[in-house]
Design a protein around this motif. Structure first.
Motif, PDB file in Angstrom:
ATOM      1  N   LYS A 168       0.819  -1.215   0.000  1.00  0.00           N
ATOM      2  CA  LYS A 168       0.000   0.000   0.000  1.00  0.00           C
ATOM      3  C   LYS A 168       0.850   1.262   0.000  1.00  0.00           C
ATOM      4  CE  LYS A 168      -1.874  -1.437   3.838  1.00  0.00           C
ATOM      5  NZ  LYS A 168      -1.433  -2.816   3.887  1.00  0.00           N
ATOM      6  N   SER A 169       1.774   1.323   0.960  1.00  0.00           N
ATOM      7  CA  SER A 169       2.544   2.555   1.115  1.00  0.00           C
ATOM      8  C   SER A 169       3.477   2.762  -0.070  1.00  0.00           C
ATOM      9  CB  SER A 169       3.342   2.524   2.421  1.00  0.00           C
ATOM     10  OG  SER A 169       2.463   2.338   3.505  1.00  0.00           O
ATOM     11  N   THR A 170       3.968   1.679  -0.629  1.00  0.00           N
ATOM     12  CA  THR A 170       4.854   1.798  -1.786  1.00  0.00           C
ATOM     13  C   THR A 170       4.054   2.268  -3.000  1.00  0.00           C
ATOM     14  OG1 THR A 170       6.098  -0.040  -0.867  1.00  0.00           O
ATOM     15  CG2 THR A 170       6.609   0.579  -3.121  1.00  0.00           C
ATOM     16  N   LEU A 220       4.800   8.180   3.267  1.00  0.00           N
ATOM     17  CA  LEU A 220       3.726   8.528   4.199  1.00  0.00           C
ATOM     18  C   LEU A 220       3.887   7.868   5.567  1.00  0.00           C
ATOM     19  CD1 LEU A 220       0.660   8.557   1.786  1.00  0.00           C
ATOM     20  CD2 LEU A 220       1.874  10.517   2.726  1.00  0.00           C
ATOM     21  N   ASP A 221       4.800   6.893   5.673  1.00  0.00           N
ATOM     22  CA  ASP A 221       5.082   6.307   6.992  1.00  0.00           C
ATOM     23  C   ASP A 221       6.042   7.243   7.712  1.00  0.00           C
ATOM     24  OD1 ASP A 221       3.487   4.174   6.417  1.00  0.00           O
ATOM     25  OD2 ASP A 221       5.128   2.788   5.959  1.00  0.00           O
ATOM     26  N   LYS A 222       5.485   8.233   8.398  1.00  0.00           N
ATOM     27  CA  LYS A 222       6.336   9.295   8.924  1.00  0.00           C
ATOM     28  C   LYS A 222       6.850   9.021  10.327  1.00  0.00           C
ATOM     29  CE  LYS A 222       4.059  12.628   6.056  1.00  0.00           C
ATOM     30  NZ  LYS A 222       3.027  13.630   5.911  1.00  0.00           N
ATOM     31  N   ILE A 245       6.033  -0.878   9.031  1.00  0.00           N
ATOM     32  CA  ILE A 245       4.599  -1.026   8.872  1.00  0.00           C
ATOM     33  C   ILE A 245       3.923   0.330   9.022  1.00  0.00           C
ATOM     34  CG2 ILE A 245       4.455  -3.390   9.727  1.00  0.00           C
ATOM     35  CD1 ILE A 245       3.553  -2.133  12.436  1.00  0.00           C
ATOM     36  N   THR A 246       2.739   0.449   8.497  1.00  0.00           N
ATOM     37  CA  THR A 246       1.968   1.668   8.676  1.00  0.00           C
ATOM     38  C   THR A 246       1.079   1.444   9.899  1.00  0.00           C
ATOM     39  OG1 THR A 246       1.949   1.938   6.302  1.00  0.00           O
ATOM     40  CG2 THR A 246       0.348   3.226   7.549  1.00  0.00           C
ATOM     41  N   VAL A 247       1.069   2.397  10.826  1.00  0.00           N
ATOM     42  CA  VAL A 247       0.167   2.258  11.967  1.00  0.00           C
ATOM     43  C   VAL A 247      -0.870   3.366  11.971  1.00  0.00           C
ATOM     44  CG1 VAL A 247       2.020   1.213  13.315  1.00  0.00           C
ATOM     45  CG2 VAL A 247       1.456   3.589  13.709  1.00  0.00           C
ATOM     46  N   ILE A 291      -5.669   8.153   0.754  1.00  0.00           N
ATOM     47  CA  ILE A 291      -5.415   7.819   2.157  1.00  0.00           C
ATOM     48  C   ILE A 291      -4.740   6.460   2.211  1.00  0.00           C
ATOM     49  CG2 ILE A 291      -6.365   7.569   4.486  1.00  0.00           C
ATOM     50  CD1 ILE A 291      -8.726   9.237   3.691  1.00  0.00           C
ATOM     51  N   ASP A 292      -3.506   6.452   2.709  1.00  0.00           N
ATOM     52  CA  ASP A 292      -2.786   5.187   2.888  1.00  0.00           C
ATOM     53  C   ASP A 292      -3.175   4.652   4.260  1.00  0.00           C
ATOM     54  OD1 ASP A 292      -1.002   3.069   2.704  1.00  0.00           O
ATOM     55  OD2 ASP A 292       0.678   4.248   3.497  1.00  0.00           O
ATOM     56  N   THR A 293      -3.570   3.404   4.328  1.00  0.00           N
ATOM     57  CA  THR A 293      -4.068   2.854   5.601  1.00  0.00           C
ATOM     58  C   THR A 293      -3.147   1.742   6.098  1.00  0.00           C
ATOM     59  OG1 THR A 293      -5.397   1.149   4.547  1.00  0.00           O
ATOM     60  CG2 THR A 293      -6.451   3.298   4.877  1.00  0.00           C
ATOM     61  N   PRO A 294      -3.227   1.426   7.380  1.00  0.00           N
ATOM     62  CA  PRO A 294      -2.439   0.304   7.908  1.00  0.00           C
ATOM     63  C   PRO A 294      -3.076  -1.022   7.504  1.00  0.00           C
ATOM     64  CG  PRO A 294      -3.249   1.764   9.667  1.00  0.00           C
ATOM     65  CD  PRO A 294      -4.004   2.091   8.433  1.00  0.00           C
TER      66      PRO A 294
HETATM   67 MG   LIG Z   1       2.017   0.815   4.756  1.00  0.00          MG
END
Ligand SMILES: [Mg+2]
Ligand SMILES: Nc1nc2c(ncn2[C@@H]2O[C@H](COP(=O)(O)OP(=O)(O)OP(=O)(O)O)[C@@H](O)[C@H]2O)c(=O)[nH]1
Lengths: 666, 482
Positions: free
Chosen positions: A74-76, A98-100, A109-111, A143-146
């Motif tokens: 997702k984030s990529t 966006l994984d800041k 990981i995205t949280v 919107i990038d989600t976890p």
């Molecule tokens: Mg992610």
């Protein structure tokens, strides 16, 4: 047979015309002027910034989330889309832009869901020829989600601001448990779903297999799936055009009074609370006075803009747009996620908002390393401004002093919260054994919900007539050769099988009802290890189940340590008690007196160990007057004591508490 | 005590600039009372962080430590700054390394500015090492001569101690050291009476040398007292061996016995080979038992256990070591030695090359930033006083401590130690040194009668409190430096 039931429901709505919103296009155009009368100074304001949002009426806006199983890219993919639209420069910045958060970067990981606004030029329909040649004509909110199950609350909130989703599936791994869960979140919110089969560059990629899964599980048309590689860029050119063509424009009314949904908030040292909002109806300008439906409080909007991808002031936010506002709110008590904000002078019907977050695990947080309560209090107050899904109440422990009882969405969430407290706010925390919320009923008919085992009287004087524990419905997807061991694991964990179906010839989807307690700690690790990582797992909460529960006390020199109490299933009490006592014996240092460690249910001792007294701790030689060296040595020893928590007369190292967390697997 | 005249604020040794708080007061205010525990004379205010300004110079040192680093070889437990000469030659008297070192040492002494014009007669001099007895007597004499030139005639009853190892001296050399050079006290490094243990530690002597040395020392005239030094908890040491060592030590008839518990120091051969508490080192309980055995045996034989590791017949305390334990100032000269002068602790370089450079800098008068000196802050001073006085049987003198650091610290200290008074590890004593019961201790702690009225001293009990001294001192440090 829930999945099947859901799938059949899906069939009925699958023909929802994906493009129908766009046909309303023409009828909305005249309304743009009307909207401006509502917010007369918007044009001047917007001239302040380089961005003129008035060019983007709802029909030129698309709001979408990227949803998927953990690590499916997702984030990529978000990176690539941000680059493609020139929102970030290619090759600049880190991957997963966006994984800041530091914890996101460290754990990969995205949280936290993150929004970014992009501008994109797209030949939409024939009659677009009149537009200026190269100006971007669409505003897209991504919107990038976890992906992790603990953070599905972030996903559902994000979806409230969207009309469609990119459902990303790893071309090699295929549909996994969170793919299923997230699909249903989107489906139940009636969102347009664009399947994206990602990572097609991998040698083991098998897009056709994934297409078949999408068809059989979700009834998604295989011809509608996009094939991409967020790594190589292959197939990416089709993503945004599909978003524009297949996701409806936001449905809000430009000429209605302002209604906006408070999506998220975070705290900035300089600006105070920054709120992420989705403008559903109407428009908002800098300087406007807004009110909260929840509290009635009125605020003046001092800054307003979009995330492009950083905060970019625009002076206005118009119908269908997603952005941020700064309004002098000071805490999350004020910035309530899910709240409806409106113009102070008007009254509106509040938007549906969000279901409150469901807290699955609770644990006590206490200051560690001799740090004080106030410092921890401050840190927690700040962090909950950035993570609204934690519940916090003050509590006091005789062993640990003043602290907090916090509710989390899961153990990963708890870990992330600790890590953020330490990394972002410099707090030092000590956490007690996590517990799930139990319900106890007594002979006098009274019922108590127990979030802290210590609060349950060990000898209440009235008998417990029944107890309940929360349960979950777990979805496990796995290759069929692992079915045997997984079934064994689930029955060891007191699970009931609800469903067993093949999603394709070699892959099985199982549903189990399991006590939450059993999956909170260690279940996923165990599952991964017995399936060599090939199983995926997701759960949603289900109703309370009757259970046979007891409170397990830990006593040091006969004195119960409240912070170490746990509630366990009667049949497992013996084993857990033994493990806790052994762990403590390992981690408590010998002291000047003998220490007895006991595990007890009521007044019945079920496990016992002793730590013999320290016999000698002396530096006999103080040579040649080198006093400084000796003093430093003893100062170190003193510092060591500071890292201890004193319970009665016994010093317990903080590591002991950390270690206890690991035992609670029952 | 002489009344002090304000010393000109010249740079003392080592020459680093002094903070303002040491500014001398007008004469009329300057009455320097030398209490048994010298503390900064000003009163510490009633707060744990706000220490008073010390307004008077501290007393001049009257003790000197001299480090003579030479050894035949390094013992396996040793991490001191030493220079191993090698066991090949048995005669070191003309070893150029010794001559060169002593010349350097003399230069250091000469380059040192005396504390002030009111230098008191030197009362104790301690030659430590290393193995000082390897240094030819004439060179020792030259050191003493230089000291006299520098600091004036020493006190008539000066204590001159020297560490000597069995096998490094004969009757003639001993007579020269005692009769000619003026050594008054010998500390004989026996360590063990068993050949296998001596070998195990890499000592250069055996049992035969031990017996010979004891005989030599006992037949020497002119020594005021001598100490027999033992080490307990050596690898493979059994209870029987330790019992034998204690018995033989007593029958050797020294006026003083030192018993050191083996410390496995980082970087030593022992640290490489062994883990404390694990075979072949004795288990912790066994090594505690050794300590208790020593305390019981030696007390029964008429020795006072006057410090954690020191025993003596009445009147034979090592006066030099008492300087340390009472936190009094002292000069230090030679490789790696520590000094404590006017509230400044300083450790000399532990390597010969750097030590030589240090001496050169000292002579040139430029002891700038690189000097490894630290002013002892008031808080640290309080810690030092507690740490050092608790090593002794006398214990912490609460009245004097309260005068220097304030009443609230004393109270907090008593509170923190209360459980240990109750368990008997700490003993509260009144003015007459009679033990105070926990009940009365509590009364004083909680009641409104002012603390310090009855409780005059706190000491560690013998042997249980002494055995836990680190733990108990660390508790006190928690109060002094929270
Ligand atoms: Mg992610
Ligand atoms: N080979 C290949 N690897 C990819 C592709 N897309 C992403 N990855 C890799 O997959 C891993 C996970 O990517 P992320 O973008 O962090 O995945 P995510 O879905 O955002 O993960 P969560 O936010 O934790 O759920 C990273 O190592 C990426 O580099 C792709 O198209 N091909």
């Amino acid at each position: 047979m829930r999945a099947l039931y859901r799938s059949s429901r899906f069939v009925t709505s699958t023909l929802r015309p994906l493009l129908y919103e766009s046909y309303r296009f023409g009828t909305l155009l005249p309304l743009i002027g009307g909207e401006c009368s509502f917010c007369s100074h918007s044009r001047e304001k917007s001239r302040e910034g380089a961005l003129d949002l008035s060019q983007y009426p709802p029909e030129r806006i698309r709001n979408f989330s990227i949803i998927a199983h953990v690590d499916h890219g997702k984030s990529t993919l978000a990176d690539r889309l941000l680059e493609l639209t020139g929102t970030i420069k290619k090759g600049h910045g880190q991957p997963q832009y966006l994984d800041k958060l530091q914890v996101e970067r460290e754990r990969g990981i995205t949280v936290k869901a993150q929004t970014a606004t992009m501008f994109f030029r797209h030949k939409f329909q024939q009659h677009e020829a009149t537009e200026k040649e190269n100006a971007p004509n669409f505003l897209l909110n991504l919107i990038d989600t976890p992906g992790h199950v603990d953070f599905s609350y972030e996903v559902s909130r994000s979806l409230a601001a969207c009309q469609g989703v990119l459902l990303v599936v790893d071309a090699a791994q295929g549909v996994q448990a969170q793919t299923v869960a997230n699909f249903y979140l989107a489906f139940e919110s009636n969102l347009a779903i664009i399947p994206v089969i990602n990572k097609i560059d991998q040698p083991t990629a098998d897009p056709d297999r994934v297409k078949a899964q999408l068809k059989s599980l979700f009834d998604l048309d295989p011809n509608h799936a996009l094939l991409t590689s967020a790594k190589t860029g292959q197939g990416l050119e089709h993503v945004l055009p599909s978003v524009i063509d297949r996701i409806p424009a936001p449905p809000g009314k430009c000429d209605s009074p302002l209604r906006m949904l408070l999506l998220d908030s975070y705290y900035d040292e300089y600006k105070g609370v920054i709120c992420h909002v989705a403008v559903v109806d109407g428009a908002l300008c800098k300087g406007d006075k807004i009110a909260s439906s929840a509290t009635g409080h009125v605020y003046e909007v001092s800054d307003i803009g979009i995330m492009h991808p950083e905060l970019t002031p625009t002076g206005v936010l118009l119908t269908g747009q997603v952005g941020y506002i700064v309004s002098g709110m000071r805490s999350t008590a004020e910035a309530r996620v899910g709240d409806t904000l409106h113009q102070a002078k008007s009254t509106v019907l509040p938007l549906p908002g969000f279901k409150p977050a469901k807290h699955m695990v609770f644990s006590g947080l206490y200051p560690a390393d001799g740090s004080d309560f106030d410092a921890l209090n401050h840190a927690i107050e700040r962090l909950i401004c950035n993570d609204a899904s934690v519940s916090v109440t003050k509590e006091t422990s005789t062993a640990l002093g003043m602290g907090f009882r916090c509710g989390f969405l899961g153990l990963l969430h708890m870990d992330v919260f600790h890590q953020r407290l330490e990394q972002e706010y410099g707090a030092k925390v000590l956490s007690t054994i996590p517990t799930v919320p139990y319900i106890f009923e007594y002979s006098d008919g009274s019922k108590v919900k127990v979030q802290n085992p210590a609060a349950l009287a060990s000898n209440p004087g009235k008998s417990v007539t029944a107890c309940w524990e929360p349960s979950v419905i777990a979805t496990i997807i796995l290759p069929c050769e692992y079915v045997g061991p997984v079934i064994t694991l689930c029955s060891e964990r007191r699970g009931d099988q609800l469903e067993y179906s093949f999603i394709e010839s070699q892959r099985v989807l199982m549903k189990y009802q399991l006590p939450l307690r059993e999956i909170v700690v260690d279940f996923y690790n165990e599952l991964k290890s017995i399936t060599s990582g090939y199983a995926s797992f997701d759960y949603e909460d289900a109703e309370y189940q009757k259970s046979d529960l007891v409170k397990l006390d830990i006593l040091l020199n006969g004195q119960a340590v409240d912070a170490m109490a746990t509630i366990v299933h009667n049949l497992k009490a013996q084993r857990v008690g033994r493990e806790l006592v052994d762990k403590l014996k390992k981690f408590i240092d010998r002291q000047m007196f003998e220490i007895s460690i006991q595990a007890a249910i009521g007044s019945r001792i079920i496990a016992r160990e002793t730590i013999s007294a320290m016999r000698k701790n002396v530096l006999s030689k103080c040579y040649g007057g080198d006093v400084t060296r000796k003093r430093k040595l003893l100062e170190k020893q003193k510092e060591g004591k500071k890292r201890m928590k004193r319970v009665g007369s016994v010093d317990i190292p903080q590591e002991a508490f950390h270690e206890l967390l690991k035992v609670s697997k029952e | 005590m002489p009344r002090a005249t304000p010393a000109p604020l010249q740079l003392l040794f080592p020459p680093i600039s002094l903070p303002l708080k040491y500014k001398p007061q007008p004469i009329s205010h300057l009455t320097f009372v030398r209490s048994s525990i010298p503390c900064p004379p000003a009163v510490y205010r009633n707060s744990s962080t706000d220490y008073p300004h010390i307004t008077t110079p501290l007393p001049p040192p009257s003790s000197i430590y001299i480090h003579l680093p030479f050894c035949r070889r390094r013992c396996h437990y040793c991490d001191f700054p030493i220079i191993a000469l090698g066991s090949s030659s048995s005669h070191y008297d003309d070893d150029p390394r010794i001559n060169t070192y002593i010349r350097l040492l003399l230069r250091e002494i000469r380059a040192t500015k005396p504390y002030s014009s009111l230098q008191l007669p030197i009362k104790t001099i301690f030659f430590g090492g290393g193995t000082p007895s390897l240094v030819p007597p004439r060179l020792i004499a030259s050191v003493l001569d230089t000291i006299r030139t520098k600091f004036g005639e020493v006190a008539a009853d000066v204590e001159v101690s020297m560490e000597m190892d069995p096998g490094t001296f004969d009757a003639g050399r001993l007579e020269e050291m005692v009769g000619v050079v003026g050594v008054t006290r010998i500390s004989l490094g026996v360590q063990a009476f068993q050949d296998e243990l001596l070998r195990e530690c890499g000592r250069a002597h055996g049992r035969r040398e031990v017996d010979e040395a004891i005989e030599l020392v006992n037949s020497s005239h002119g020594l005021r007292s001598w100490s027999l030094d033992l080490i307990s908890s050596l690898p493979r040491q059994t209870e029987e061996m330790w019992e034998e060592s204690l018995r033989l030590a007593v029958s050797a008839g020294p006026q003083h016995v030192s018993v050191y518990d083996l410390q496995v120091e980082e970087g030593t051969k022992f640290a490489l080979l062994y883990t404390p508490g694990e075979f072949p080192l004795p288990a912790e309980a066994q090594s505690a038992n050794f300590y208790v055995m020593a305390s019981e045996t030696l007390k029964l034989a008429g020795y006072e256990h006057y410090e954690i590791s020191s025993y003596c017949k009445p009147g034979h305390e090592c006066m030099h070591n008492i300087t340390y334990w009472q936190n009094e100032p002292f000069y230090g000269f030679g490789l790696g030695s520590a000094s404590y002068i006017n509230g400044v602790r300083f450790s000399r370089p532990r390597r010969l090359k750097q030590y030589e450079e240090f001496v050169k800098d000292l002579e040139a008068g430029n002891m700038s930033a690189k000097s490894n000196a630290s002013i002892v802050e008031d808080k640290e001073m309080a810690m030092d006083v507690v740490m050092l006085s608790l090593r002794t049987a006398k214990g912490l003198d609460l009245k004097s401590f309260q005068r220097s650091f304030g009443e609230s610290v004393v109270l907090s200290l008593c509170r923190a130690w209360r459980p240990h008074v109750e368990s008997g590890h700490v003993v509260a004593l009144d003015e007459e040194r009679k033990a105070i019961s926990i009940g009365k201790f509590d009364l004083e702690l909680n009641g409104d009668c002012q603390l310090g009225r009855r409780v005059a001293f706190l000491r560690l009990s013998d042997p249980e409190g002494f055995l836990m001294s680190n733990e108990l001192i660390a508790v006190a440090f928690g109060v002094l430096s929270p």
